[in-house]
Design an enzyme around this catalytic site. Structure first.
Site, PDB file in Angstrom:
ATOM      1  N   SER A 180      46.174  42.015  44.625  1.00 56.30           N
ATOM      2  CA  SER A 180      45.646  41.727  45.814  1.00 56.30           C
ATOM      3  C   SER A 180      44.712  40.832  46.687  1.00 56.30           C
ATOM      4  O   SER A 180      44.701  39.561  46.004  1.00 56.30           O
ATOM      5  CB  SER A 180      45.240  43.166  46.399  1.00 56.30           C
ATOM      6  N   ASP A 189      51.679  44.559  49.586  1.00 55.68           N
ATOM      7  CA  ASP A 189      50.094  45.002  48.357  1.00 55.68           C
ATOM      8  C   ASP A 189      51.307  45.254  46.620  1.00 55.68           C
ATOM      9  O   ASP A 189      51.323  46.499  47.211  1.00 55.68           O
ATOM     10  CB  ASP A 189      49.633  45.724  48.829  1.00 55.68           C
TER      11      ASP A 189
END
Length: 314
Positions: free
Chosen positions: A39, A202
């Site tokens: 991320s 993610d």
């Protein structure tokens, strides 16, 4: 020259704290043969890997980071106080995310291209015969992504072959864009395969702090350590209240997925001995309107945490 592999935790807009910690390590004479991130950590990891390969000073990345306008991530597909949120709601229902997340390309691609790094082939490691990593794993950057279609963790560029893709030809920015696709907040990335398409989001959904990613698998001792930098906060202690009703359960699940993932106390965790824990409690991961003054404080907190970590080692 001292070597250490790095693992950078995802933390949304708090990722500048990761940069602060890494710059201190660089100033202390450390280099980073391999860097992994998830991320927001993947954004910083990509910048560090590219700048290091190009022979640029890592400290230059501070100015680059401060030029990023995080508020652009909050732009709606349509303008206006009413049409904007309505378009976001429609995109959430139809495409799985309120915002596109494509602003990442606007700032990351020019940064990478300026130093001659565009695809993972530019970050291939060709001169490490003593590594325990397989041929398809010999890259200086690893980005973690969650594959919702197959319900597995994907490590890029290592796993591109599973999707019939040539790892060397894949853009670094595409992997980072997938890794930062916070569920419901940003649109997922759809990857075409010979069997249809796979949905990537993610990586923090499955492994926001993959501290063991570079550990040797052949039983031999490590040639150098792997250190990680964490920016999530430990879970608060207080009155425990159960989550009841389907609605509240759904809201809590959403808040957990879009908050500080992988919250844990590292006190009893073996990873704690090789982790630089940065205090970022003043800024939530998704506070995309954070100003530069607050970002500089996060950066300095990262530097302070890394300095303290090195002092403990000496």
């Amino acid at each position: 020259m001292k070597k250490v592999d790095l693992v950078l935790e995802g933390g949304g807009v708090k990722n500048i704290a990761l940069l602060g910690a890494v710059t201190v390590l660089g100033e202390a004479g450390y280099t980073f043969p391999r860097i992994a991130g998830t991320s927001g950590g993947a954004i910083i990891a990509a910048g560090i890997a590219a700048y290091q390969k190009a022979g640029r000073e890592l400290g230059e990345l501070l100015d680059v980071s401060l030029r990023v306008d995080n508020s652009q991530f909050l732009k709606w597909r349509r303008p206006g106080r009413i049409l904007g949120p309505v378009s976001g709601a429609m995109d959430l229902l139809r495409q799985g995310g309120m915002h596109s997340g494509d602003y990442l390309y606007d700032f990351l691609c020019p940064v990478l291209e300026e130093v001659g790094m565009r695809t993972f082939g530019d970050l291939r490691i060709d001169d490490d015969p003593e590594t325990s990593l397989a041929e398809h794993q010999r890259y200086s950057l690893v980005v973690h992504v969650a594959d919702l279609t197959h319900k597995v963790l994907v490590r890029l560029p290592w796993d591109y072959a599973l999707y019939d893709l040539d790892a060397d030809e894949q853009p670094i920015a595409d992997a980072v864009r997938a890794s930062m696709s916070i569920p419901f907040f940003f649109r997922p990335v759809q990857v075409k395969t010979h069997h249809g398409a796979a949905t990537w989001v993610d990586g923090g959904l499955l492994s926001n702090y993959p501290i063991t990613v570079f550990d040797r698998t052949d039983g031999k001792p490590a040639r150098w350590p792997t250190w990680g930098v964490k920016v999530s906060v430990s879970p608060p202690h207080g009155e425990d209240r159960p989550v009841r009703s389907a609605l509240r359960l759904g809201v809590r699940c959403l808040a957990t997925m879009t908050g500080d993932w992988y919250r844990s106390s590292l006190g009893a965790d073996t990873a704690g001995r090789r982790t630089i824990q940065v205090d970022t409690s003043s800024v939530p991961s998704t506070q995309f309107d954070v100003d530069n003054a607050a970002r500089l404080r996060l950066y300095e907190n990262g530097r302070a945490a890394a300095t303290a970590f090195l002092e403990r080692l000496s």
